[in-house]
Write a protein that holds these residues in place. Structure first.
Motif, PDB file in Angstrom:
ATOM      1  N   MET A 238      -1.744   4.806   0.393  1.00 62.27           N
ATOM      2  CA  MET A 238      -0.735   4.072   1.004  1.00 62.27           C
ATOM      3  C   MET A 238       0.036   3.354  -0.262  1.00 62.27           C
ATOM      4  SD  MET A 238      -1.942   2.787   4.639  1.00 62.27           S
ATOM      5  CE  MET A 238      -2.251   3.941   5.824  1.00 62.27           C
TER       6      MET A 238
ATOM      7  N   GLU B 103       0.869  -2.093   4.494  1.00 66.92           N
ATOM      8  CA  GLU B 103      -0.148  -1.430   5.174  1.00 66.92           C
ATOM      9  C   GLU B 103      -1.557  -1.000   4.730  1.00 66.92           C
ATOM     10  OE1 GLU B 103       3.940  -0.470   6.456  1.00 66.92           O
ATOM     11  OE2 GLU B 103       2.974  -0.582   4.437  1.00 66.92           O
TER      12      GLU B 103
ATOM     13  N   GLU C 278       6.519   8.070   4.990  1.00 65.98           N
ATOM     14  CA  GLU C 278       6.588   6.962   6.340  1.00 65.98           C
ATOM     15  C   GLU C 278       5.974   7.536   7.434  1.00 65.98           C
ATOM     16  OE1 GLU C 278      10.035   4.415   8.462  1.00 65.98           O
ATOM     17  OE2 GLU C 278      10.755   5.804   6.796  1.00 65.98           O
TER      18      GLU C 278
ATOM     19  N   VAL D 278       1.979   7.450   7.329  1.00 64.87           N
ATOM     20  CA  VAL D 278       1.616   6.117   7.128  1.00 64.87           C
ATOM     21  C   VAL D 278       1.879   5.461   8.812  1.00 64.87           C
ATOM     22  CG1 VAL D 278       2.107   3.675   6.474  1.00 64.87           C
ATOM     23  CG2 VAL D 278       2.200   5.415   4.989  1.00 64.87           C
TER      24      VAL D 278
ATOM     25  N   TYR E   2       3.266   1.513   0.006  1.00 61.93           N
ATOM     26  CA  TYR E   2       3.200   0.937   1.274  1.00 61.93           C
ATOM     27  C   TYR E   2       2.122   0.134   1.215  1.00 61.93           C
ATOM     28  CZ  TYR E   2       6.360   4.395   3.282  1.00 61.93           C
ATOM     29  OH  TYR E   2       7.349   5.249   3.469  1.00 61.93           O
TER      30      TYR E   2
END
Length: 716
Positions: free
Chosen positions: A599, A607, A550, A553, A604
């Motif tokens: 990602m 993103e 996290e 990112v 993620y």
């Protein structure tokens, strides 16, 4: 024992050394923003919008890293032609529509000139004139030709005058003009053949006296034959009109029609995917490996139309979703050229995968080390990663076993040569006086630096190289458990990977500025504290612990890094940041595609989709083609994407980036002989379908919208 070679005498006294691949020094006068290039394999013709190559420019006909034509200027009664419009028709062909300026006895716009050209088995050009005068007219047509036989490296910086060693011939052996250069065992020849013999030859100018009645036309066909050599692909052949009107047999078109086909409710995505197919087809090179013809991607126009390590391997990885051919070709070709000895001049070491191959004079005569040059610290691991990914998509146990010794040699290089001081990290430091200082993807002289701008001392261990090494060992362990049938090797590799994972996350993580990974360790093992896009590569390799993902990112998507068009190579917080710095703040599509895959790997998806949509917006602004790099200006400031000034276009790993982004959105992965789909398609793209996706020797169709979709075998 290392082979030490003396540095050859400087072939360009009084001039700066020819720029290397990562050297972004100023170049001679550009051809303007509307310049055009036609290309086929390792051959291209670069001209201004009129089709001309003014002497002293970076333009010309380059074949196998040697410029065969350095001047090519068409005039009417001593004046150049105004341009009506010029466009490439295919990668290998172009059309230039011209008119005449006001001249004595010739009103403006009364004479239309059309130039058609293509590159295939030779360089072909047709020049046509049509008169719209109401009375007969007479005018002089002149084509001024020059051949300097410059090495491509010189074209970028400064060209040595070779005129004393160039022998010219006029009208000999059926050629209107011929030029032959020979020095120190290197030879090159340019012949220009004309379908209409010139009325006279003045110096190296062909001159025709043309008389035209009203509405009458005149034409001449010109050909420069091209020699075979490394990477030359099966060319298009035929009458120039048949070629440019797409009536001739076209190997490129045949190749593209056999690739996977994508459709989307979003026309931009569909057009970008189509452009990607044609760009990758245009950048193909052909090599023969043990009697087998293989294809692999060259790196990019104009400077990198040759076999590379890193660029070729990443492009081949990106394009596996469209078919295994380029990946297979890259694996075989690079294995064939794998290092076998230690050579200080070329940075060759046993098991090392090359950086770059060249065939121009500076290489052939020993001034440059590209025979091949091996100065890259990541291509060897990327070769192992591609071998694994190719196997995952194809199930081709036979090829993996065939390449077993190459894989083991690559592993030996990583452990015995890549780790130069035994600390468990792969470092780089050139031994060659002509070698690259930075041997990672950020290979410009200042591409790796501290946040205050200081240049680190060698050897350097960059972060992404450790990630590649970690991934390569885990993947090779998978192959050792599978087709290589070597359980002890698999166990050793997994243990190595665990130790690297722990060591890396201890030594490279910095708690300041919100927490991030240093771009590398310098020769004193000091963390190089600049904040870079390399963190995206770490996500791709899987070396980031889930609890840190996290933070990584968040760093990449913060406004200091994310411009709105993509992730910058260097944070805006760092002192060396420059929106136009090659690796100091620009946005690279391939770099972003790797981050998006990383990602998506860690979950993620929003993103990753944000990156994908941003780059689709960029591509739409550049004719649906992503350039090599963009300037790092913020989107809310410039409102349109600004290209890096000398970006290659087309460029292979930029062309492959949309395929990687699509894969990230679709969550498409090969698993145990089948394809699995885990889509998260942004609403802007609507429904996405793909046909003829090849995996495991079969064809598959798939469809996805939002977070639902299916994949199934295509009907035979």
């Amino acid at each position: 024992m290392a082979v030490a070679r003396p540095t050859p005498a400087d072939p360009t006294p009084g001039l700066a050394a020819a720029a290397g691949p990562g050297d972004q020094r100023a170049v001679p006068p550009e051809l303007g923003p509307e310049s055009l290039a036609v290309l086929s394999g390792p051959t291209f013709m670069y001209s201004d919008p009129a089709g001309d190559v003014p002497p002293g420019s970076i333009g010309g006909l380059v074949h196998l890293d040697t410029r065969l034509v350095s001047g090519w200027v068409l005039t009417v009664d001593g004046h150049r032609f105004p341009v009506l419009r010029s466009e490439t028709l295919d990668h290998y062909s172009a059309q230039f529509m011209l008119t005449n300026p006001e001249l004595p006895g010739l009103p403006p716009d009364s004479l239309t000139a059309r130039r058609l050209r293509y590159v295939g088995d030779g360089f072909h050009e047709r020049i046509e004139f049509v008169s719209f005068c109401t009375e007969p007219v007479r005018f002089e047509v002149r084509l001024a030709v020059a051949a300097d036989f410059a090495d491509l490296f010189e074209v970028k910086s400064g060209v040595r005058d070779r005129s004393a060693d160039i022998v010219r011939g006029h009208g000999a052996g059926g050629a209107a003009l011929s030029f032959r250069y020979e020095r120190d065992g290197f030879t090159a020849t340019t012949e220009l053949r004309s379908s209409v013999p010139p009325d006279r030859i003045e110096g190296d100018d062909l001159v025709w006296q043309v008389e035209l009645d009203p509405r009458a036309d005149w034409k001449v066909d010109l050909v420069v034959p091209l020699a075979p050599g490394l990477g030359v692909v099966e060319p298009v052949r035929g009458d120039i009109a048949e070629v440019v009107h797409r009536r001739a047999d076209d190997p490129l078109r045949r190749w593209t029609e056999s690739r996977a086909l994508l459709h989307s409710d979003n026309p931009v995505l569909e057009r970008v995917a189509r452009k990607t197919r044609y760009d990758l087809a245009a950048l193909r090179l052909e090599l023969e490996v043990k009697g087998q013809r293989v294809m692999l991607p060259g790196a990019g126009l104009p400077w990198f139309l040759t076999v590379f390590g890193r660029d070729t391997l990443i492009t081949a990885y990106q394009t596996l979703v469209a078919g295994p051919g380029l990946a297979q070709g890259a694996l075989l070709a690079l294995a064939r050229l794998q290092g076998t000895r230690c050579d200080d001049f070329t940075d060759e070491e046993p098991g090392r995968i090359l950086h770059e191959v060249r065939s121009g004079e500076l290489t052939r005569t020993g001034t440059k080390p590209y025979t091949p040059y091996y100065g890259t610290a990541d291509a060897t691991q990327l070769w192992l990663i591609l071998l694994s990914e190719y196997w995952r998509w194809s199930g081709d146990d036979e090829l993996v076993r065939r390449l077993r010794e190459h894989a083991l040699a690559a592993l030996h290089w990583v452990d015995a040569y890549g780790d130069r001081d035994g600390d468990g990290y792969v470092e780089y430091a050139t031994r060659s006086p002509e070698g690259l200082g930075n041997q990672c993807w950020r290979d410009s002289p200042d591409g790796v630096c501290f946040s205050d701008g200081r240049i680190p001392v060698l050897p350097i261990a960059t972060s992404e190289i450790q990630g590649y090494t970690y991934d390569a060992k885990l993947r090779l362990a998978e192959l050792a458990d599978g087709p290589l049938a070597d359980a002890p090797l698999a166990a050793r590799l997994r243990a190595d990977a665990v130790r690297l994972y722990e060591r890396f996350n201890r030594d490279f993580w910095l708690d300041e500025r919100g927490g991030f990974y240093a771009v590398g360790l310098d020769g004193d093992k000091t963390p190089i504290d600049s904040k870079t896009s390399n963190m995206g590569h770490l996500l791709w390799s899987g070396i980031v612990p889930p609890e840190r993902a996290e933070a990584v990112v968040r760093q990449l998507m913060h406004e200091d890094m994310f411009t709105g068009w993509g992730i910058r190579t260097l944070s805006r917080e760092d002192r060396p940041y420059n929106a136009l710095g090659y690796h100091l703040g620009t946005v690279w599509p391939h770099d972003n595609s790797i981050a998006a895959l990383g990602m998506a790997r860690y979950g993620y998806r929003a993103e990753a989709n944000r990156i994908a949509l941003a780059l689709l917006d960029v591509a739409e602004q550049f004719g649906y083609r992503l350039p090599e790099a963009l300037s790092g200006y913020a989107r809310d400031r410039t409102m349109f994407a600004v290209p890096y000034p000398t970006a290659c276009s087309p460029q292979a790993w930029a062309a492959g980036a949309p395929l990687a982004l699509i894969r990230a959105m679709l969550g498409l992965n090969p698993v145990d002989g089948r394809l699995e789909l885990d889509p998260d398609v942004p609403p802007e793209l609507g429904r996405v379908t793909a046909e003829r996706v090849r995996a495991f020797g079969r064809r598959w169709d798939l469809e996805a919208v939002a977070r639902t979709g299916y994949v199934r075998l295509a009907p035979d």
